[in-house]
Design a protein around this motif. Sequence first.
Motif, PDB file in Angstrom:
ATOM      1  N   HIS A 182       0.862  -1.293  -0.040  1.00  0.00           N
ATOM      2  CA  HIS A 182      -0.184  -0.036  -0.002  1.00  0.00           C
ATOM      3  C   HIS A 182       0.835   1.115  -0.058  1.00  0.00           C
ATOM      4  N   SER A 183       1.899   1.193   0.849  1.00  0.00           N
ATOM      5  CA  SER A 183       2.694   2.434   1.067  1.00  0.00           C
ATOM      6  C   SER A 183       3.552   2.761  -0.312  1.00  0.00           C
ATOM      7  N   GLU A 184       4.070   1.927  -0.974  1.00  0.00           N
ATOM      8  CA  GLU A 184       4.549   1.993  -2.279  1.00  0.00           C
ATOM      9  C   GLU A 184       3.485   2.729  -3.359  1.00  0.00           C
ATOM     10  N   HIS A 185       2.379   2.181  -3.305  1.00  0.00           N
ATOM     11  CA  HIS A 185       1.593   2.765  -4.254  1.00  0.00           C
ATOM     12  C   HIS A 185       1.302   4.235  -3.667  1.00  0.00           C
ATOM     13  N   SER A 186       0.904   4.503  -2.341  1.00  0.00           N
ATOM     14  CA  SER A 186       0.754   5.750  -1.948  1.00  0.00           C
ATOM     15  C   SER A 186       2.223   6.851  -2.299  1.00  0.00           C
ATOM     16  N   ARG A 187       3.222   6.199  -1.993  1.00  0.00           N
ATOM     17  CA  ARG A 187       4.361   7.011  -2.108  1.00  0.00           C
ATOM     18  C   ARG A 187       4.467   7.379  -3.551  1.00  0.00           C
ATOM     19  N   HIS A 188       4.019   6.673  -4.718  1.00  0.00           N
ATOM     20  CA  HIS A 188       3.953   6.791  -5.983  1.00  0.00           C
ATOM     21  C   HIS A 188       3.019   8.160  -6.237  1.00  0.00           C
ATOM     22  N   VAL A 189       1.960   8.120  -5.555  1.00  0.00           N
ATOM     23  CA  VAL A 189       0.889   9.265  -5.840  1.00  0.00           C
ATOM     24  C   VAL A 189       1.771  10.532  -5.048  1.00  0.00           C
ATOM     25  N   LEU A 190       2.196  10.326  -3.868  1.00  0.00           N
ATOM     26  CA  LEU A 190       2.882  11.481  -3.229  1.00  0.00           C
ATOM     27  C   LEU A 190       4.070  12.078  -4.271  1.00  0.00           C
ATOM     28  N   HIS A 191       4.965  11.181  -4.852  1.00  0.00           N
ATOM     29  CA  HIS A 191       5.964  11.655  -5.656  1.00  0.00           C
ATOM     30  C   HIS A 191       5.197  12.508  -6.797  1.00  0.00           C
ATOM     31  N   GLY A 239      -4.406  -2.864 -12.277  1.00  0.00           N
ATOM     32  CA  GLY A 239      -3.628  -2.742 -11.133  1.00  0.00           C
ATOM     33  C   GLY A 239      -3.996  -1.900 -10.204  1.00  0.00           C
ATOM     34  N   HIS A 240      -3.303  -0.721  -9.715  1.00  0.00           N
ATOM     35  CA  HIS A 240      -3.868   0.032  -8.690  1.00  0.00           C
ATOM     36  C   HIS A 240      -3.719   1.523  -8.706  1.00  0.00           C
ATOM     37  N   ASN A 241      -2.919   1.972  -9.535  1.00  0.00           N
ATOM     38  CA  ASN A 241      -2.440   3.413  -9.279  1.00  0.00           C
ATOM     39  C   ASN A 241      -3.106   4.318 -10.134  1.00  0.00           C
ATOM     40  N   PRO A 242      -3.853   5.221  -9.653  1.00  0.00           N
ATOM     41  CA  PRO A 242      -4.749   6.343 -10.483  1.00  0.00           C
ATOM     42  C   PRO A 242      -3.696   7.303 -11.241  1.00  0.00           C
ATOM     43  N   VAL A 243      -2.563   7.381 -10.670  1.00  0.00           N
ATOM     44  CA  VAL A 243      -1.444   8.209 -11.289  1.00  0.00           C
ATOM     45  C   VAL A 243      -1.384   7.842 -13.015  1.00  0.00           C
ATOM     46  N   LEU A 244      -1.298   6.683 -13.374  1.00  0.00           N
ATOM     47  CA  LEU A 244      -0.960   5.957 -14.358  1.00  0.00           C
ATOM     48  C   LEU A 244      -2.223   5.947 -15.316  1.00  0.00           C
ATOM     49  N   SER A 245      -3.440   5.449 -14.693  1.00  0.00           N
ATOM     50  CA  SER A 245      -4.581   5.091 -15.391  1.00  0.00           C
ATOM     51  C   SER A 245      -5.503   6.480 -15.535  1.00  0.00           C
ATOM     52  N   GLU A 246      -5.297   7.376 -14.742  1.00  0.00           N
ATOM     53  CA  GLU A 246      -6.018   8.749 -15.247  1.00  0.00           C
ATOM     54  C   GLU A 246      -5.449   9.301 -16.362  1.00  0.00           C
ATOM     55  N   MET A 247      -4.136   8.935 -16.501  1.00  0.00           N
ATOM     56  CA  MET A 247      -3.398   9.575 -17.645  1.00  0.00           C
ATOM     57  C   MET A 247      -3.944   8.830 -18.897  1.00  0.00           C
ATOM     58  N   VAL A 248      -4.048   7.669 -18.986  1.00  0.00           N
ATOM     59  CA  VAL A 248      -4.381   6.668 -19.930  1.00  0.00           C
ATOM     60  C   VAL A 248      -5.649   7.048 -20.444  1.00  0.00           C
ATOM     61  N   VAL A 249      -6.708   7.439 -19.546  1.00  0.00           N
ATOM     62  CA  VAL A 249      -7.997   7.914 -19.778  1.00  0.00           C
ATOM     63  C   VAL A 249      -7.947   9.441 -20.624  1.00  0.00           C
ATOM     64  N   ALA A 250      -7.071   9.993 -20.080  1.00  0.00           N
ATOM     65  CA  ALA A 250      -6.869  11.529 -20.912  1.00  0.00           C
ATOM     66  C   ALA A 250      -6.524  11.175 -22.185  1.00  0.00           C
ATOM     67  N   ALA A 251      -5.485  10.458 -22.177  1.00  0.00           N
ATOM     68  CA  ALA A 251      -4.721  10.198 -23.660  1.00  0.00           C
ATOM     69  C   ALA A 251      -5.496   9.602 -24.669  1.00  0.00           C
ATOM     70  N   ALA A 252      -6.444   8.850 -23.980  1.00  0.00           N
ATOM     71  CA  ALA A 252      -7.548   8.022 -24.924  1.00  0.00           C
ATOM     72  C   ALA A 252      -8.519   9.108 -25.521  1.00  0.00           C
TER      73      ALA A 252
END
Length: 638
Positions: A93-102, A261-274
């Motif tokens: 969980h924390s690595e996921h959250s750290r990615h959002v934080l970064h 997977g889990h991280n909105p940091v990636l998937s939100e961008m995929v939605v925008a790119a699409a």
Amino acid sequence: EPKNPLRSVDPGALEMLKVAQEQNIETVFDRFVAQQPQCGFGYKGICCRICIAGPCRVKTEEGPGSKGICGATAFTIVARNLVRMIAGGTASHSEHSRHVLHTAHAMVDGEAPSYSIKSPEKLHKLASQLGVSTINREDREILKDVTEIAYSDFGRYQDRPLAFLDSFLTEQRRKKFQHTNITPRSIDGTVTELIAQTAMGVDSDPVNLIFGGLKGSLADLAGEYIGTKLSDVLFGIPEPIVSESNLGVINSKMVNIAVHGHNPVLSEMVVAAARQLQGEAQKVGAEGINIVGICCTGNELLMREGVYLATSSASQEMAIMTGALDAMVLDIQCIYPAVQQLTECFHTKVVTTEGIMKMPGAQHIAFNAETAMEDAQKLVQIAIEAYKNRDPKKISIPNERHNLVAGFSIETLTDIFSKVNSDRPMSVLTDAIMNGQIKGVVQMAGCNNLKRPQDESHVVILKELVKNDVLVVATGCSAGAFAKLGLMSPLAVDAYAGEGLKSFIRMLEDANPQLTTGLPLIFHIGACVDNSRGMDLVMAMAEELEVDVPKVPFAASAPEAMHEKAVAIGTYCVTMGLPTHVGSMPFLEGSDLIYGIATQIAHDVFGGNFIFEMDPQVAAQKILGALEYRSWKLKIHK
Ligand code: NFS
Ligand code: SF4
């Protein structure tokens, strides 16, 4: 004939399983059968391979064979293994959250131009909870201070408790954690400490070990808070939203991309790119681009963007087997390595994006905050290219899709309640419990675990709870099960809710004419990191009732728990003071002492305890019993 005929209760998955059988395609259900019987020592938690004098097993009741080579007994081995699972879940969980934080931090520094502060409202609320000044300051400055606090919660050794935990606790819980010495001081430090504590030749005291695990679970909750709260700041607070779920959302006429997977940091961008590249898809003859979600990244996108939820954990392979999935874009967690192996028979491109998550044979596109939009466009292009290679003969999409309403953050729920009582919104919920209209609240969470038919336990427990007027909030693959099967639709209220629950939901609808949709039978509060939203809810209820969490008629249930993350979540639910049902047995039956701590002693100390019950019908009765006991006691003392 499969050896395990009823492997899922999800009609979409079952339809694909027929295809798998006809074409002799291996799935998780076959591999599960191939693993039987699973190792009895491992199952009981009495196998130790922490040092290479081992592996050791507890083989006898007494004598030298009852211990490991170093003399570790069953309770030590069981406790160490469990605590390491909690550490693993916390790290995940924390690595996921750290990615959002970064990402938030890079954005503040101007290095992540594709991201922005979608919810200044959430930022300001969070800042004030953390004691960050908001007066006469730019949002970016405020967020910078918030990210500094989050970083120090992660890594700095500090003589103060974690801000992202401490600021959200009830006063009594805070004191309880201090008195029992389980207040974590840093997330990373706690994970490291637990690995050290459970190493060969360190802690052998089962109680001290388990208390270490409880501290770890609180560090896990802090990490989830960072993930949920910062995701809301960057991507918006979820609001009620209409969508659809099950494999039928895969569209044969469109370029289909699954984000898994889990991280909105990636998937939100995929939605925008699409959205930007629809025209490119039309150039190759498709009607457009269809993004669908799997597992928790699916939940994140469903909650905030209304993206279709194709499927959940155990049936992730089935999305590829439709033959119409052009790309599966992965980040981290709960992704079967099997998905890449499956693409030997299908045209689907599997693409990994994170440095810690690669797969032999899969393409890897590093996804960076700095170049997020370009990276996401590359990913979408891969799908558009792959679309050209589709084999029409292999397409078989189950005709299974269901309407649903999701998007229930605690902010949204509070808002809905406030239309009934604007001064004390939470009293709308607690009064309904006190006057018997509803029996309490249950947070249903967790994974699929093939030890039982996929989704069956989630569904059986849910139906029993709502029939008995329990308000259900759901996360993760539990929410996924309900979404896929049509249970998250407003129509399900009439079909399944008891009279009390039905009248409660109708009362909320009547008070909220601004809502453009009816309210659902189950309130979807998000991905698994968003189990933290449930903790905010129960603490708000505790404050309204002027009691501590252990007195609130609120319980948690993970009917098909699988991942280490679920072990961490279940443990903090107990530590927070909740009756917590788990429907797949964790590895602890090898020690009566540890079993007793989890199911009884925890209750004496923290007011919460595990209920291990594999039979979903019986489990539902036990959960109802726990709620009834709490509301009965509350009514006496009021
Ligand atoms: Ni939660 Fe979500 Fe699903 Fe389990 Fe995995 S996707 S983070 S761990 S399997 S619910
Ligand atoms: Fe065996 Fe002890 Fe080593 Fe574990 S730590 S493998 S019980 S010798």
